[in-house]
Design an enzyme around this catalytic site. Structure first.
Site, mmCIF file in Angstrom:
data_model
loop_
_atom_site.group_PDB
_atom_site.id
_atom_site.type_symbol
_atom_site.label_atom_id
_atom_site.label_comp_id
_atom_site.label_asym_id
_atom_site.label_seq_id
_atom_site.Cartn_x
_atom_site.Cartn_y
_atom_site.Cartn_z
ATOM 1 N N ALA A 1 0.861 -1.193 0.000
ATOM 2 C CA ALA A 1 0.000 0.000 0.000
ATOM 3 C C ALA A 1 0.892 1.236 0.000
ATOM 4 C CB ALA A 1 -0.913 0.011 1.226
ATOM 5 N N LYS B 1 13.611 5.995 11.726
ATOM 6 C CA LYS B 1 14.187 6.448 13.009
ATOM 7 C C LYS B 1 13.324 7.522 13.647
ATOM 8 C CE LYS B 1 15.741 9.408 9.904
ATOM 9 N NZ LYS B 1 16.048 9.240 8.494
ATOM 10 N N VAL C 1 18.943 2.934 11.721
ATOM 11 C CA VAL C 1 20.167 3.685 12.046
ATOM 12 C C VAL C 1 21.308 3.149 11.191
ATOM 13 C CG1 VAL C 1 21.797 4.346 13.850
ATOM 14 C CG2 VAL C 1 19.392 3.969 14.434
ATOM 15 N N GLY D 1 21.736 2.831 8.009
ATOM 16 C CA GLY D 1 21.385 2.106 6.771
ATOM 17 C C GLY D 1 21.829 0.664 6.706
ATOM 18 N N GLU E 1 17.818 16.630 1.496
ATOM 19 C CA GLU E 1 16.413 16.944 1.239
ATOM 20 C C GLU E 1 16.281 18.376 0.727
ATOM 21 O OE1 GLU E 1 13.941 14.764 1.894
ATOM 22 O OE2 GLU E 1 15.287 13.253 2.727
ATOM 23 N N ASP F 1 18.445 14.770 12.683
ATOM 24 C CA ASP F 1 18.420 13.392 12.170
ATOM 25 C C ASP F 1 19.410 12.526 12.961
ATOM 26 O OD1 ASP F 1 17.897 11.402 9.764
ATOM 27 O OD2 ASP F 1 20.069 11.506 10.011
ATOM 28 N N LYS G 1 18.788 9.247 15.697
ATOM 29 C CA LYS G 1 19.471 7.953 15.600
ATOM 30 C C LYS G 1 20.280 7.694 16.873
ATOM 31 C CE LYS G 1 19.809 8.339 10.571
ATOM 32 N NZ LYS G 1 20.673 8.889 9.504
#
Ligand SMILES: NC(=O)c1ccc[n+]([C@@H]2O[C@H](COP(=O)([O-])OP(=O)(O)OC[C@H]3O[C@@H](n4cnc5c(N)ncnc54)[C@H](OP(=O)(O)O)[C@@H]3O)[C@@H](O)[C@H]2O)c1
Length: 427
Positions: free
Chosen positions: A42, A102, A129, A131, A187, A198, A202
């Site tokens: 979804a 996270k 955390v 990747g 971003e 960010d 983490k």
């Protein structure tokens, strides 16, 4: 026997996951000891070129909740609203969840883990955390008979990319940020990354796992890299250091330190050698010295491979709840933390100024480990030339240093607020 999986989201990580699940299907089924099958997905919209054959697609996340054939849901939509509702409702229906999110863990992790324990279903988050680095699995083993004393990490890809570009290519912060955005590493609104939030989210998760405490995002001291200049990086280099954005957790008796900020790292430390979009975490342990983990902190396939590690763990019955939660956390405030400091003091270039800086610092029991006067870097020239005086102090409690800096800034020969950057040598 089979494990039926539903996926929420069809972005970078979900697409990487679909590709890896398909291309490694036989191997995954052997490792899991059963047939792993993605039944339903979804997401807000379909994405061009994504093969969803044999998967039921819908735009309603509730369809994942209402499909009784699903054994677990993999949440890959991100954010803290819809993701929180979906994870909570899935756990409450007695189904496991895997998430790479996270943000939802940092804000609602304690509650969600309680619900998972209450319903005795997994809530796994290896991908949340660093990747592709298996740091959650490492911390979840809880190092029997081997306490973790501290951890340090480079866990935000945007910050490490920008600092690397500034150090290696001599580009200013704003230009490095723009490059990062053009390459998709940052971003459109980069505040969350470059401002340190960010990494703070983490870190709160890592600290909770490492020290068996609740996740407390509000207690993380947080500074970003916006004020780091090329000159800072060059001065640090002359003194034998690199500047990195670090996440640091430390436990001493019942006090926990949690802080993210730019820091000078000795050039021979592993963290000084982490560049571009790599991530790294170091664990200082009681009986195995320093354990070092490096690898890709983001990317569809790297992150999806951590999701798959959770998936095969759960399907093969190896999942264990983490030791996060119980008890309370006493956090050491940043003013009580001890570090050495890098100072950049814009001072008048005239006799007696260095002596008065030294005397002021000495009155606060702060000694100077190294100093460079950058006579060639004149900041401005009025009566006297103003030049940078770069100092490396010995270790000092931050509150004491701040008092000394306040006194220095009141001197007529000091022309601007003093730049301070912590030095970190947990190695
Ligand atoms: N990308 C990485 O390298 C990486 C690394 C580690 C962890 N993570 C984490 O993994 C998660 C997913 O990241 P990502 O990079 O794959 O994100 P992404 O590319 O932005 O994908 C998110 C997907 O979820 C869909 N979505 C968002 N909100 C939704 C909602 N309310 N209802 C239905 N669908 C919704 C989006 O729809 P649209 O298609 O309409 O946008 C998109 O398909 C995040 O928690 C992220 O922090 C990512």
């Amino acid at each position: 026997m089979s494990t039926n999986v539903g996926i929420a989201g069809l972005g970078v990580v979900a697409q990487g996951l679909l590709e890896l699940v398909r291309s490694n299907a036989d191997q995954l089924n052997v490792i899991a000891g059963k047939n792993l099958s993605v039944k339903r997905l979804a997401s807000r919209r379909l994405r061009d070129g994504v093969d969803l054959s044999e998967i039921v697609f819908s735009t309603d996340l509730d369809d994942l909740l209402n499909d009784d054939e699903l054994d677990l849901v993999i949440e890959l939509i991100g954010g803290t609203d819809a993701a929180y509702d979906l994870i909570k409702a899935t756990l409450e229906r007695g189904r496991g969840v895997i998430t790479a999110n996270k943000a939802v863990l940092a804000t609602h992790g304690n509650e969600l883990l309680d619900i998972a324990r209450e319903h005795d279903v997994p809530l796994a988050f290896e991908a949340a955390v660093a990747g592709g680095i298996p740091i959650i699995a490492a911390l979840k083993t809880r190092f029997p008979a081997n306490d973790i004393n501290w951890l340090t990490g480079i866990i935000n890809g945007t910050c490490i990319y920008i600092l690397t570009a500034m150090a290696h290519d001599g580009v200013a912060f704003e230009d490095a940020l723009q490059n990062a955005q053009e390459l998709g590493y940052a971003e459109a609104d980069p505040t969350f990354d470059v401002g340190g939030m960010d990494a703070a989210q983490k870190l709160a998760i890592l600290v909770a796992l490492a020290f068996d405490v609740p996740i407390e995002i509000d207690s993380v001291y947080c500074e970003g890299i916006q004020d780091i200049t090329i000159e800072d990086i060059q001065h640090a280099d002359e003194l034998g250091y690199s500047i990195k954005h670090l996440a640091i957790g430390r436990q001493e008796e019942d006090l926990v330190e949690m802080r993210v900020h730019p820091a000078l790292v000795p050039k021979d430390n592993l963290l000084a050698k982490v560049n571009d979009v790599e991530n790294a975490v170091q664990l200082g342990t009681a009986n195995t010295g320093v354990l070092r983990f490096t690898g890709p902190g983001a990317g569809g396939h790297a992150t999806a491979s951590s999701v798959i590690a959770d998936l095969t763990n759960i399907a093969s019955g190896l999942y264990r709840h983490p030791g996060i939660g119980g008890g309370s956390i006493r956090v050491r405030s940043i003013g009580d933390v001890s570090s050495a400091f890098f100072l950049n003091i814009a001072a008048a270039d005239r006799p007696g100024v260095i002596a008065s800086i030294g005397e002021t610092l000495a009155r606060h029991s702060i000694s100077i480990a190294s100093m460079i006067q950058k006579k060639e870097e004149v900041i401005r020239s009025v009566d006297n030339e103003i030049i940078p005086v770069v100092i490396l102090t010995n270790t000092v409690v931050e509150r004491e240093l701040d008092q000394a800096l306040e006194e220095l800034e009141s001197l007529a020969d000091i022309a601007a607020p003093i730049k301070k950057i912590r030095v970190v040598d947990l190695t």
